[in-house]
Design an enzyme around this catalytic site. Sequence first.
Site, PDB file in Angstrom:
ATOM      1  N   LYS A 177       0.909  -1.118  -0.098  1.00 45.69           N
ATOM      2  CA  LYS A 177       0.126  -0.042   0.187  1.00 45.69           C
ATOM      3  C   LYS A 177       1.075   1.334  -0.063  1.00 45.69           C
ATOM      4  O   LYS A 177       0.371   2.167  -0.635  1.00 45.69           O
ATOM      5  CB  LYS A 177      -0.833   0.028   1.151  1.00 45.69           C
ATOM      6  CG  LYS A 177      -0.544   0.053   2.437  1.00 45.69           C
ATOM      7  CD  LYS A 177      -1.424  -0.135   3.543  1.00 45.69           C
ATOM      8  CE  LYS A 177      -1.280  -0.464   4.968  1.00 45.69           C
ATOM      9  NZ  LYS A 177      -0.113   0.470   5.581  1.00 45.69           N
ATOM     10  N   ARG A 222      11.418  -7.914   2.166  1.00 41.77           N
ATOM     11  CA  ARG A 222      11.501  -6.665   2.394  1.00 41.77           C
ATOM     12  C   ARG A 222      12.572  -6.172   3.515  1.00 41.77           C
ATOM     13  O   ARG A 222      13.283  -5.163   3.563  1.00 41.77           O
ATOM     14  CB  ARG A 222      10.037  -5.825   2.543  1.00 41.77           C
ATOM     15  CG  ARG A 222      10.015  -4.244   2.591  1.00 41.77           C
ATOM     16  CD  ARG A 222       8.986  -3.853   2.648  1.00 41.77           C
ATOM     17  NE  ARG A 222       8.277  -3.564   4.065  1.00 41.77           N
ATOM     18  CZ  ARG A 222       7.094  -3.244   4.403  1.00 41.77           C
ATOM     19  NH1 ARG A 222       6.237  -2.525   3.277  1.00 41.77           N
ATOM     20  NH2 ARG A 222       6.756  -3.337   5.406  1.00 41.77           N
ATOM     21  N   ARG A 237      -6.753   2.780  11.525  1.00 36.09           N
ATOM     22  CA  ARG A 237      -6.544   1.471  11.824  1.00 36.09           C
ATOM     23  C   ARG A 237      -7.275   0.966  12.737  1.00 36.09           C
ATOM     24  O   ARG A 237      -7.395  -0.401  13.209  1.00 36.09           O
ATOM     25  CB  ARG A 237      -4.992   1.274  11.923  1.00 36.09           C
ATOM     26  CG  ARG A 237      -4.022   0.952  11.067  1.00 36.09           C
ATOM     27  CD  ARG A 237      -2.496   0.876  11.852  1.00 36.09           C
ATOM     28  NE  ARG A 237      -1.719   0.194  11.298  1.00 36.09           N
ATOM     29  CZ  ARG A 237      -0.782   0.448  10.163  1.00 36.09           C
ATOM     30  NH1 ARG A 237      -0.851   1.882   9.879  1.00 36.09           N
ATOM     31  NH2 ARG A 237       0.090  -0.337   9.799  1.00 36.09           N
ATOM     32  N   ARG A 272       1.972  -8.413  13.700  1.00 33.50           N
ATOM     33  CA  ARG A 272       1.590  -7.192  13.160  1.00 33.50           C
ATOM     34  C   ARG A 272       0.230  -7.739  12.001  1.00 33.50           C
ATOM     35  O   ARG A 272      -0.857  -7.075  11.888  1.00 33.50           O
ATOM     36  CB  ARG A 272       2.406  -6.309  12.074  1.00 33.50           C
ATOM     37  CG  ARG A 272       3.274  -5.520  12.883  1.00 33.50           C
ATOM     38  CD  ARG A 272       4.452  -5.047  12.234  1.00 33.50           C
ATOM     39  NE  ARG A 272       4.243  -4.086  11.059  1.00 33.50           N
ATOM     40  CZ  ARG A 272       5.063  -4.063  10.046  1.00 33.50           C
ATOM     41  NH1 ARG A 272       6.079  -4.941   9.925  1.00 33.50           N
ATOM     42  NH2 ARG A 272       4.673  -3.347   8.815  1.00 33.50           N
ATOM     43  N   ARG A 274      14.476  -2.670   8.165  1.00 34.04           N
ATOM     44  CA  ARG A 274      13.516  -2.399   9.191  1.00 34.04           C
ATOM     45  C   ARG A 274      13.572  -3.266  10.570  1.00 34.04           C
ATOM     46  O   ARG A 274      13.326  -4.324  10.325  1.00 34.04           O
ATOM     47  CB  ARG A 274      12.180  -2.508   8.656  1.00 34.04           C
ATOM     48  CG  ARG A 274      11.853  -1.085   7.551  1.00 34.04           C
ATOM     49  CD  ARG A 274      10.443  -1.054   6.956  1.00 34.04           C
ATOM     50  NE  ARG A 274       9.501  -1.349   7.900  1.00 34.04           N
ATOM     51  CZ  ARG A 274       8.145  -0.994   7.627  1.00 34.04           C
ATOM     52  NH1 ARG A 274       7.865  -0.202   6.359  1.00 34.04           N
ATOM     53  NH2 ARG A 274       7.117  -1.336   8.450  1.00 34.04           N
TER      54      ARG A 274
HETATM   55  P1  AMP Z   1       3.186   1.187   8.571  1.00 35.28           P
HETATM   56  O1  AMP Z   1       4.185   1.773   7.972  1.00 35.28           O
HETATM   57  O2  AMP Z   1       1.939   1.877   8.064  1.00 35.28           O
HETATM   58  O3  AMP Z   1       2.830  -0.344   8.476  1.00 35.28           O
HETATM   59  O4  AMP Z   1       3.291   1.522  10.103  1.00 35.28           O
HETATM   60  C1  AMP Z   1       4.156   1.108  11.066  1.00 35.28           C
HETATM   61  C2  AMP Z   1       3.990   0.966  12.349  1.00 35.28           C
HETATM   62  O5  AMP Z   1       3.698   2.479  12.714  1.00 35.28           O
HETATM   63  C3  AMP Z   1       2.741   0.394  12.815  1.00 35.28           C
HETATM   64  O6  AMP Z   1       3.268  -0.882  12.892  1.00 35.28           O
HETATM   65  C4  AMP Z   1       2.320   0.957  14.139  1.00 35.28           C
HETATM   66  O7  AMP Z   1       3.401   0.690  14.972  1.00 35.28           O
HETATM   67  C5  AMP Z   1       2.435   2.349  13.903  1.00 35.28           C
HETATM   68  N1  AMP Z   1       1.435   3.256  13.073  1.00 35.28           N
HETATM   69  C6  AMP Z   1       1.244   3.522  11.637  1.00 35.28           C
HETATM   70  N2  AMP Z   1       0.010   3.866  11.732  1.00 35.28           N
HETATM   71  C7  AMP Z   1      -0.774   3.786  12.743  1.00 35.28           C
HETATM   72  C8  AMP Z   1      -2.152   4.255  13.173  1.00 35.28           C
HETATM   73  N3  AMP Z   1      -2.969   4.649  12.440  1.00 35.28           N
HETATM   74  N4  AMP Z   1      -2.382   3.840  14.504  1.00 35.28           N
HETATM   75  C9  AMP Z   1      -1.712   3.375  15.256  1.00 35.28           C
HETATM   76  N5  AMP Z   1      -0.124   2.856  14.961  1.00 35.28           N
HETATM   77  C10 AMP Z   1      -0.063   3.218  13.535  1.00 35.28           C
END
Ligand code: AMP
Length: 195
Positions: free
Chosen positions: A13, A127, A88, A144, A133
Amino acid sequence: MRLLIMGAPGAGKGTQARGIADHYGIPAISTGDIFRANVRDKTPLGQQVEAILGRGDYVPDELTEQIVADRLAQPDAAAGFLLDGFPRTLHQLAALDETLAADGQALDAVLSLVVDPEDLIARLLHRAEIEGRADDNEETIRHRMDVYTSDTKPLLDNYGDRGLLVEVDGDGTIEEVGARLVAALDERMGGAGSR
Ligand code: AMP
């Protein structure tokens, strides 16, 4: 165009969000990118969320909602935006509706990238090797995925009930999936307003 893109971890995404945002000339706003940039820069916010990201848990709703509300108030988001990774939780979903409604706005569409979960773990592990990461070891990835399933999937039902959901097959090359997303959106928006 006020859009969201949703998809399980590893569904692509982030990449697709940037492509769509470029195509329509709107900013892509990724909460994950915002959090990671703050961790990297060792800001107070970064120090607050570093351990949470490392565990693969969610940052508290109120904090995340405030960050998004502040970002959406920036001038470049006035004409439209594509949110990636927010909301989320159902709490965040309601907060976003409220933030938009306060300005007389609403979402136009919610894109959902549909990919077989079996493929996603493999993609994420790949990745992790490339990007290094910290939140991409196997245990965190599985966690996750579980958190996504329990907390985020109900949002798809909510948006589906409201007629906002546009589901797109996320299997294929970046270009193939990107073309599918733009075609689905153009059809949804009646072709008008797109470039
Ligand atoms: P992502 O890159 O979108 O997978 O986000 C990486 C990490 O950031 C997630 O695993 C959460 O720890 C945190 N995170 C990102 N977006 C949110 C959200 N909308 N609510 C809570 N935590 C978030």
